[in-house]
Design an enzyme around this catalytic site. Sequence first.
Site, PDB file in Angstrom:
ATOM      1  CG  ASP A   1      -2.313   0.396   0.955  1.00 14.47           C
ATOM      2  OD1 ASP A   1      -2.488   1.503   0.423  1.00 14.47           O
ATOM      3  OD2 ASP A   1      -3.236  -0.377   1.252  1.00 14.47           O
TER       4      ASP A   1
ATOM      5  CD  GLU B   1      -9.014   4.184  -1.843  1.00 17.55           C
ATOM      6  OE1 GLU B   1      -9.969   3.856  -1.141  1.00 17.55           O
ATOM      7  OE2 GLU B   1      -8.087   4.901  -1.410  1.00 17.55           O
TER       8      GLU B   1
ATOM      9  CG  HIS C   1      -9.142  -1.613   4.165  1.00 16.36           C
ATOM     10  ND1 HIS C   1      -8.841  -1.630   2.814  1.00 16.36           N
ATOM     11  CD2 HIS C   1      -8.803  -0.376   4.587  1.00 16.36           C
ATOM     12  CE1 HIS C   1      -8.355  -0.459   2.459  1.00 16.36           C
ATOM     13  NE2 HIS C   1      -8.313   0.323   3.516  1.00 16.36           N
ATOM     14  CG  ASP C   2     -11.644   1.633   3.176  1.00 17.37           C
ATOM     15  OD1 ASP C   2     -11.217   1.609   4.342  1.00 17.37           O
ATOM     16  OD2 ASP C   2     -10.975   2.065   2.212  1.00 17.37           O
TER      17      ASP C   2
ATOM     18  CG  ASP D   1      -4.839   5.424   0.933  1.00 20.34           C
ATOM     19  OD1 ASP D   1      -5.687   4.531   1.099  1.00 20.34           O
ATOM     20  OD2 ASP D   1      -4.838   6.498   1.574  1.00 20.34           O
TER      21      ASP D   1
HETATM   22  C1  GLC Z   1      -8.318   5.012   1.755  1.00 21.93           C
HETATM   23  C2  GLC Z   1      -8.151   3.787   2.610  1.00 21.93           C
HETATM   24  C3  GLC Z   1      -8.861   4.014   3.905  1.00 21.93           C
HETATM   25  C4  GLC Z   1      -8.214   5.193   4.592  1.00 21.93           C
HETATM   26  C5  GLC Z   1      -8.171   6.424   3.690  1.00 21.93           C
HETATM   27  C6  GLC Z   1      -7.192   7.418   4.210  1.00 21.93           C
HETATM   28  O1  GLC Z   1      -9.627   5.231   1.391  1.00 21.93           O
HETATM   29  O2  GLC Z   1      -8.596   2.659   1.928  1.00 21.93           O
HETATM   30  O3  GLC Z   1      -8.835   2.887   4.733  1.00 21.93           O
HETATM   31  O4  GLC Z   1      -8.912   5.506   5.756  1.00 21.93           O
HETATM   32  O5  GLC Z   1      -7.770   6.117   2.385  1.00 21.93           O
HETATM   33  O6  GLC Z   1      -5.884   6.951   4.054  1.00 21.93           O
END
Ligand code: GLC
Length: 564
Positions: A98, A264, A336-337, A206
């Site tokens: 990540d 992402e 995980h979200d 991320d």
């Molecule tokens: C992304 C991650 C999430 C995190 C956010 C801030 O969306 O997947 O878990 O809280 O970024 O880093």
Amino acid sequence: MTDLWWKSAVVYQIYPRSFADADGDGMGDLRGIIDHLDHLAGLGVDVIWLSPIYPSPQDDNGYDISDYQDIEPVFGTLEIFDELLAGVHARGMKLIMDLVVNHSSDEHKWFLESRAGKDSPKRDWYWWQPAREGLEPGTPGAEPTNWGSVFGGSAWELDEKTGEYYLHLFSKKQPDLNWENPEVRSAVYEMMNWWLDRGIDGFRMDVINMISKVVPLPDGRLTAGSLYGDGSAGFINGPRIHEFLQEMHREVFAGRDAMLTVGEMPGVTVDEAKLFTDPARGEVDMVFQFDHVWADRGDDPWLLMPLQLTNLKAIFNRWQAGLAEVGWNSLYWNNHDQPRAVSRYGDDSAAYRVASAKMLGTVLHLHRGTPYIYQGEELGMTNYPFRTIDEFRDIEALGQYAQAVDLEGRSPDEVLTVLRARGRDNARTPMQWNATAHAGFTTGTPWLAANPNYPEINAEAARADPDSVYHYYRKLADLRHTEPAVVDGDFTMLLPNHEQLYAYTRRLDNTELLVIGNFSGDSVRAEVDEAWSGADLLLTNLPEAPEDWTLAPWQAVIYKRSLG
Ligand code: GLC
């Protein structure tokens, strides 16, 4: 047949904190992952994505990094990491890390230096701004913009020492890095190269479409009833985003092979994604879009909307069609979200949990794109039966609850109902390994309680049962590895207006596949073209094949035929 190896790959996401605890401190760790690599190899996984394992105060469970080039001591050491990487490679799998560089932790040395004073050489590495003109720092409304943070509250934090505010789109312990500053960019590229030289195989990036901001930062639109403006137009797919990603590609990835990069990108559109993933442009291999996991969200975040299948299909169809010629999709239900898909879009009751988990897997994996499996999805793990807000640990759930209940006057029940269904901790309960205490995740006290259904739903039971979700997911991975039409076939959506059936074809040369999933607890007859009578049934999730095209509740089928 395919030049880009990740087109036929299956990726598995590990959330290390919740995966396996080898030393009994209640938190997952790298040794725990090493101990379970055969579970993943047995599933047919090609790539493992590790959520952050770097040193971190754990304000956002590791998405707040205080040192990009080391390992969080709770998880292990660099030596153990090397051992893990070797174990992954020895099994023919790859490992991606990540990359969290929209922000760092406020305890990162870069930020400590930056906040030391206005004349610090690293001052400009973050977004520092004085109070709004004419207002005293710290008074209501004096924040430099009206932006709200994703986790509730203002996106600005006042630093008493210098009287200036810093920007944090997430928690106040996650200050945003200033990508306008070329020193920031080269420090990030250097770090990425360091990891790739160590042998990793790529990155999941991320919220990477938030790194370019509109300068000067503009106020966001205020909607009735909300305390903060929606700043997204100021930081989603900002003006320099493509330039930054192309520069990163040149500085880090060019000349290396067999990498996988996935960005992402909340709020990304199909047209933007096409630009991001066009191999000729050298940005990223694929993106995570959010449209299909926001399909059950309305304008009011505290109202639960039932899923409309026609809407979900329209979203997937748009993405499949949009990236058909140029670019590439990633495919996911869970991470995980997100809450557990079987509880969200399937039916997690005893009668249909297994069938609907397999149906969801079938429909997802047979699309064009690279499928991602989130830990526990291969077991059909479900949402957790949260009773009170005290059972949540997630900074997002707690922050949003506080804002909605304490500041906006929402009823606690209304907010809890949504958090139970959608909260991120649903995905973060310990991985269920076996029927012993705490699901075999730890011999200590887990940081978040295991789902009480672990005696029944666990990896040991699943591996022993040939009809389990686990073995079915293995078949889906095998299909992707052996059937070129799954990888490269054209996609055609069928029955777009049907409220219960999800149906499509994939076609490559003389091979055509027909996929149908029943998203309901009813038996439903599919109106299918005559030409499919006599086709081979490649896979179904129930003991009986459908008769006369009538799918049983939550049934999924994959047929194959040759075109003469
Ligand atoms: C992304 C991650 C999430 C995190 C956010 C801030 O969306 O997947 O878990 O809280 O970024 O880093």
